[in-house]
Design a protein around this motif. Sequence first.
Motif, PDB file in Angstrom:
ATOM      1  N   ASN A  37      -6.610  -4.966 -41.509  1.00  0.00           N
ATOM      2  CA  ASN A  37      -7.483  -5.317 -42.442  1.00  0.00           C
ATOM      3  C   ASN A  37      -8.598  -4.455 -42.362  1.00  0.00           C
ATOM      4  O   ASN A  37      -9.474  -4.201 -41.428  1.00  0.00           O
ATOM      5  CB  ASN A  37      -7.813  -6.767 -42.206  1.00  0.00           C
ATOM      6  CG  ASN A  37      -6.693  -7.545 -42.540  1.00  0.00           C
ATOM      7  OD1 ASN A  37      -6.145  -7.342 -43.534  1.00  0.00           O
ATOM      8  ND2 ASN A  37      -6.788  -8.681 -41.766  1.00  0.00           N
ATOM      9  N   LEU A  38      -9.089  -3.821 -43.575  1.00  0.00           N
ATOM     10  CA  LEU A  38     -10.224  -2.859 -43.604  1.00  0.00           C
ATOM     11  C   LEU A  38     -11.651  -3.806 -43.659  1.00  0.00           C
ATOM     12  O   LEU A  38     -11.671  -4.517 -44.735  1.00  0.00           O
ATOM     13  CB  LEU A  38     -10.131  -1.833 -44.643  1.00  0.00           C
ATOM     14  CG  LEU A  38      -9.020  -0.999 -44.601  1.00  0.00           C
ATOM     15  CD1 LEU A  38      -9.033   0.144 -45.794  1.00  0.00           C
ATOM     16  CD2 LEU A  38      -9.009  -0.064 -43.315  1.00  0.00           C
ATOM     17  N   ASP A  39     -12.474  -3.495 -43.025  1.00  0.00           N
ATOM     18  CA  ASP A  39     -13.951  -4.102 -43.151  1.00  0.00           C
ATOM     19  C   ASP A  39     -14.612  -3.649 -44.534  1.00  0.00           C
ATOM     20  O   ASP A  39     -15.346  -4.516 -44.949  1.00  0.00           O
ATOM     21  CB  ASP A  39     -14.623  -4.084 -41.847  1.00  0.00           C
ATOM     22  CG  ASP A  39     -14.063  -4.826 -40.525  1.00  0.00           C
ATOM     23  OD1 ASP A  39     -13.360  -5.592 -40.836  1.00  0.00           O
ATOM     24  OD2 ASP A  39     -14.538  -4.300 -39.593  1.00  0.00           O
ATOM     25  N   LEU A  40     -14.589  -2.468 -44.715  1.00  0.00           N
ATOM     26  CA  LEU A  40     -15.185  -1.969 -46.025  1.00  0.00           C
ATOM     27  C   LEU A  40     -14.568  -2.529 -47.146  1.00  0.00           C
ATOM     28  O   LEU A  40     -15.335  -2.555 -48.231  1.00  0.00           O
ATOM     29  CB  LEU A  40     -15.097  -0.477 -46.027  1.00  0.00           C
ATOM     30  CG  LEU A  40     -15.832   0.260 -44.621  1.00  0.00           C
ATOM     31  CD1 LEU A  40     -15.889   1.774 -44.676  1.00  0.00           C
ATOM     32  CD2 LEU A  40     -17.229  -0.231 -44.602  1.00  0.00           C
ATOM     33  N   ASN A  41     -13.433  -2.589 -47.052  1.00  0.00           N
ATOM     34  CA  ASN A  41     -12.602  -3.159 -48.527  1.00  0.00           C
ATOM     35  C   ASN A  41     -11.537  -4.376 -47.818  1.00  0.00           C
ATOM     36  O   ASN A  41     -10.422  -3.754 -47.524  1.00  0.00           O
ATOM     37  CB  ASN A  41     -11.843  -1.785 -49.217  1.00  0.00           C
ATOM     38  CG  ASN A  41     -11.170  -2.131 -50.251  1.00  0.00           C
ATOM     39  OD1 ASN A  41     -11.226  -3.457 -50.792  1.00  0.00           O
ATOM     40  ND2 ASN A  41     -10.596  -1.193 -51.027  1.00  0.00           N
ATOM     41  N   GLU A  42     -12.261  -5.446 -47.934  1.00  0.00           N
ATOM     42  CA  GLU A  42     -11.092  -6.463 -47.459  1.00  0.00           C
ATOM     43  C   GLU A  42     -10.252  -6.779 -48.571  1.00  0.00           C
ATOM     44  O   GLU A  42      -9.403  -7.908 -48.264  1.00  0.00           O
ATOM     45  CB  GLU A  42     -12.117  -7.714 -47.454  1.00  0.00           C
ATOM     46  CG  GLU A  42     -13.220  -7.551 -45.932  1.00  0.00           C
ATOM     47  CD  GLU A  42     -14.135  -9.027 -45.813  1.00  0.00           C
ATOM     48  OE1 GLU A  42     -13.777  -9.554 -46.682  1.00  0.00           O
ATOM     49  OE2 GLU A  42     -14.865  -8.783 -44.881  1.00  0.00           O
ATOM     50  N   ASP A 155     -16.334   0.139 -32.139  1.00  0.00           N
ATOM     51  CA  ASP A 155     -16.105  -1.261 -32.815  1.00  0.00           C
ATOM     52  C   ASP A 155     -15.799  -1.066 -34.249  1.00  0.00           C
ATOM     53  O   ASP A 155     -15.204  -1.986 -34.968  1.00  0.00           O
ATOM     54  CB  ASP A 155     -17.042  -2.267 -32.543  1.00  0.00           C
ATOM     55  CG  ASP A 155     -17.279  -2.456 -30.993  1.00  0.00           C
ATOM     56  OD1 ASP A 155     -16.242  -2.142 -30.233  1.00  0.00           O
ATOM     57  OD2 ASP A 155     -18.323  -2.831 -30.440  1.00  0.00           O
ATOM     58  N   ILE A 156     -16.408  -0.148 -34.783  1.00  0.00           N
ATOM     59  CA  ILE A 156     -16.484  -0.075 -36.153  1.00  0.00           C
ATOM     60  C   ILE A 156     -15.182   0.377 -36.852  1.00  0.00           C
ATOM     61  O   ILE A 156     -14.769   0.120 -37.983  1.00  0.00           O
ATOM     62  CB  ILE A 156     -17.726   0.825 -36.955  1.00  0.00           C
ATOM     63  CG1 ILE A 156     -17.276   2.220 -36.357  1.00  0.00           C
ATOM     64  CG2 ILE A 156     -18.924   0.303 -36.758  1.00  0.00           C
ATOM     65  CD1 ILE A 156     -18.302   3.144 -37.004  1.00  0.00           C
TER      66      ILE A 156
END
Length: 224
Positions: A37-42, A155-156
């Motif tokens: 799961n991408l944090d920038l594009n959920e 962490d990113i």
Amino acid sequence: MAGGWWAKAQAGGMLLALLGWVSSCVTTFVPLWKNLNLDLNELEVWNMGLWQVCITQEEGVVECQAHGSFLALPPELRISRLLMCLSNGLGLLGCLLAALGLEGWRTCEDKPGRKRRLLLAGGVTLGMAGITTLVPISWVAYNTVLDFWDETVPDIVPRWEFGEATFLGWFAGAFLAAGGLLLACSTRSTRTPMPLAPACHQAPAARGLAGDHHLHPKNADLVI
């Protein structure tokens, strides 16, 4: 009662083996070994399998792309491909051998020894199929855990996590191993009991003659 119990064990082992084989085949080809799961594009979910990588968008659109080169894959994915294909072949062979050795089938009814060997070979083959399923699944899961907790990665950076196929593969391997064990242990039900050796009883006439033979000398002295 014992024969009925062993027949139920064979039926249960065959059912577990078939479920494990089908689950192993599904695990081999679905691209759900890892999820990301991408944090920038959920709205996008990345799924990775042994053969391709897929992107699932919010609208339900799925785009898949096959892995470029076999040699460019990580070692665990390359070996997992081979082991999972081997597991599928062994599972199919084990099911066929075990089916020929079941008590309900008329194949080789006049040769119980051959049926027992077929059932035992099928159980052993299914056990090997279970092992060759559990090894690649556990290896990929182990590397996923190591990468997830790698402190050298910022962490990113998104981390891969377990996919649904990982849990399905564990169940498939367990079903194959358990089914093979039940089938192998149930081979004793096909053994035909050996008849006991008849006791060496002497015929009544022979016993009488033998007794007369021992008594005649004493009586002969009296007669004389």
